[in-house]
Design a protein around this motif. Structure first.
Motif, PDB file in Angstrom:
ATOM      1  N   SER A   1      16.656  22.354 -20.711  1.00  0.00           N
ATOM      2  CA  SER A   1      15.964  23.186 -19.774  1.00  0.00           C
ATOM      3  C   SER A   1      15.016  24.763 -20.364  1.00  0.00           C
ATOM      4  O   SER A   1      14.616  25.209 -19.515  1.00  0.00           O
ATOM      5  N   GLU A   2      15.586  24.540 -21.485  1.00  0.00           N
ATOM      6  CA  GLU A   2      14.767  25.597 -22.320  1.00  0.00           C
ATOM      7  C   GLU A   2      12.853  25.407 -22.550  1.00  0.00           C
ATOM      8  O   GLU A   2      12.090  26.263 -22.385  1.00  0.00           O
ATOM      9  N   TRP A   3      12.695  24.315 -22.753  1.00  0.00           N
ATOM     10  CA  TRP A   3      11.820  23.489 -22.799  1.00  0.00           C
ATOM     11  C   TRP A   3      11.270  23.791 -20.720  1.00  0.00           C
ATOM     12  O   TRP A   3       9.654  24.410 -20.976  1.00  0.00           O
ATOM     13  N   ILE A   4      12.172  23.176 -19.862  1.00  0.00           N
ATOM     14  CA  ILE A   4      10.788  23.080 -18.472  1.00  0.00           C
ATOM     15  C   ILE A   4      11.307  25.019 -18.374  1.00  0.00           C
ATOM     16  O   ILE A   4      10.086  24.695 -17.896  1.00  0.00           O
ATOM     17  N   ALA A   5      11.755  26.490 -18.556  1.00  0.00           N
ATOM     18  CA  ALA A   5      11.779  27.143 -18.085  1.00  0.00           C
ATOM     19  C   ALA A   5      10.082  27.583 -19.033  1.00  0.00           C
ATOM     20  O   ALA A   5       9.379  28.367 -18.430  1.00  0.00           O
TER      21      ALA A   5
ATOM     22  N   ALA B   1      13.786  27.829 -13.606  1.00  0.00           N
ATOM     23  CA  ALA B   1      12.711  28.455 -13.736  1.00  0.00           C
ATOM     24  C   ALA B   1      12.969  29.177 -13.757  1.00  0.00           C
ATOM     25  O   ALA B   1      12.144  30.555 -13.498  1.00  0.00           O
ATOM     26  N   ILE B   2      12.720  29.530 -11.891  1.00  0.00           N
ATOM     27  CA  ILE B   2      12.310  30.549 -11.517  1.00  0.00           C
ATOM     28  C   ILE B   2      13.165  31.444 -11.261  1.00  0.00           C
ATOM     29  O   ILE B   2      12.174  32.821 -10.799  1.00  0.00           O
TER      30      ILE B   2
ATOM     31  N   VAL C   1      23.196  12.640  -2.509  1.00  0.00           N
ATOM     32  CA  VAL C   1      22.331  13.787  -3.085  1.00  0.00           C
ATOM     33  C   VAL C   1      21.640  12.989  -4.321  1.00  0.00           C
ATOM     34  O   VAL C   1      21.678  13.171  -5.151  1.00  0.00           O
ATOM     35  N   LEU C   2      20.152  12.234  -3.704  1.00  0.00           N
ATOM     36  CA  LEU C   2      19.232  11.992  -4.995  1.00  0.00           C
ATOM     37  C   LEU C   2      18.853  12.947  -5.689  1.00  0.00           C
ATOM     38  O   LEU C   2      17.714  14.028  -4.855  1.00  0.00           O
ATOM     39  N   ALA C   3      18.531  13.305  -7.127  1.00  0.00           N
ATOM     40  CA  ALA C   3      18.151  14.030  -7.452  1.00  0.00           C
ATOM     41  C   ALA C   3      17.446  13.694  -9.085  1.00  0.00           C
ATOM     42  O   ALA C   3      18.275  12.721  -9.262  1.00  0.00           O
ATOM     43  N   THR C   4      16.939  15.011  -9.603  1.00  0.00           N
ATOM     44  CA  THR C   4      16.618  14.784 -11.233  1.00  0.00           C
ATOM     45  C   THR C   4      18.102  15.072 -11.936  1.00  0.00           C
ATOM     46  O   THR C   4      18.936  15.248 -11.215  1.00  0.00           O
ATOM     47  N   GLU C   5      18.213  14.471 -12.776  1.00  0.00           N
ATOM     48  CA  GLU C   5      19.687  14.753 -13.576  1.00  0.00           C
ATOM     49  C   GLU C   5      19.706  16.265 -13.767  1.00  0.00           C
ATOM     50  O   GLU C   5      20.783  16.761 -13.874  1.00  0.00           O
ATOM     51  N   ALA C   6      18.191  17.160 -14.481  1.00  0.00           N
ATOM     52  CA  ALA C   6      18.461  18.382 -14.398  1.00  0.00           C
ATOM     53  C   ALA C   6      18.457  19.271 -13.757  1.00  0.00           C
ATOM     54  O   ALA C   6      19.097  20.145 -13.915  1.00  0.00           O
TER      55      ALA C   6
END
Length: 269
Positions: free
Chosen positions: A45-49, A78-79, A112-117
């Motif tokens: 999550s830190e890298w994504i943000a 991140a938003i 709900v099909l989504a990414t793990e994050a």
């Protein structure tokens, strides 16, 4: 006329861009794909943000009047922070359409099909907590699907085999509605229909995202509707030619009506 930035980890956000071109063809667009780092769903999550902030600041510096974070994972992670920094630009995110899915479900069972994050994010789970407890949400991470879509294999046998495994728990639970919780996943509609038929409702939020963009542009006095077609710049951190080719294959809007440019943004490598 407005300049609108659309950012995604790869080609998934082309589903949002396609809807924007249908509803708002007169504006200019920059589509920024961070394909060298796709998929985001398996990163911290830190890298994504940090990465999402960097790319949105780049689009802001390009003069964008609005930015769509066309990535469910980046939106979830991140938003909120991006909006506190880029306070003078509308930042529009995407999130899984679990609320409209619940409203459309007949039996109250929603896949709900989504990414793990996305599924693990506070933002998603806070949204889930607002819905009545009688609804059952079958959450399934679509591990491995995004790289295959990025490789142009959305309708391949490999995707069908992997998708079948991911959809099995949702199918076994009797879900009558499926949320496509990643902007890449609308490109799997054909494969999903092949596996599940026409009996399941498929929910994605492209239309809702673009309607929100339209409201923001109206507030800025930038709605034109003059019949012209704006330009589209495809920027990639990996391969701009491949991105342009994928856009031609995946986008249903007539790109020949727009002036098209492509560029490799190598400083983001």
């Amino acid at each position: 006329m407005a300049l609108i930035g659309v950012f995604d980890s790869g080609v998934g956000g082309l589903s949002i861009l396609d809807e924007a071109l249908r509803q708002l063809p007169e504006h200019d667009y920059i589509y920024l794909a961070d394909s060298i780092n796709a998929p985001y769903g398996e990163k911290s999550s830190e890298w994504i943000a940090a990465r999402s902030m960097e790319l949105c600041q780049y689009l802001a510096a390009k003069g964008c009047d609005a930015i769509i974070v066309a990535c469910n994972t980046a939106t979830a992670q991140a938003i909120a922070h991006i909006r506190t920094v880029l306070i003078h630009i509308p930042i529009i995110g995407v999130e899984p359409g679990i609320k409209p899915a619940a409203m459309q479900s007949t039996n109250g069972v929603v896949g709900v099909l989504a990414t793990e994050a996305t599924l693990q994010s506070d933002k998603f789970n806070a949204l889930l907590a607002t819905l009545p407890s009688e609804y059952q949400f079958i959450k399934q991470a679509g591990a491995g699907l995004v790289p295959l879509i990025e490789a142009g294999q959305a309708n391949s046998d490999t995707v069908l085999e992997l998708l079948a495994k991911h959809l099995e728990p949702i199918q076994d639970a009797g879900a009558d509605t499926l949320v496509l919780g990643c902007t890449h996943y609308p490109f799997l509609r054909k494969a999903i229909r092949k596996l599940l038929g026409d009996t399941i409702n498929l929910i994605d939020t492209s239309d809702a995202v673009v309607r929100q963009l339209k409201r923001k542009l109206e507030a800025q006095g930038k709605m034109l509707g003059d019949g012209r077609h704006g330009s589209i710049s495809f920027l990639s951190s990996k391969d701009s030619e491949t991105l342009s080719k994928m856009a031609q294959e995946l986008i249903q809007s007539d790109l020949s009506l727009h002036r098209i440019e492509s560029e490799l943004v190598s400083h983001f490598r």
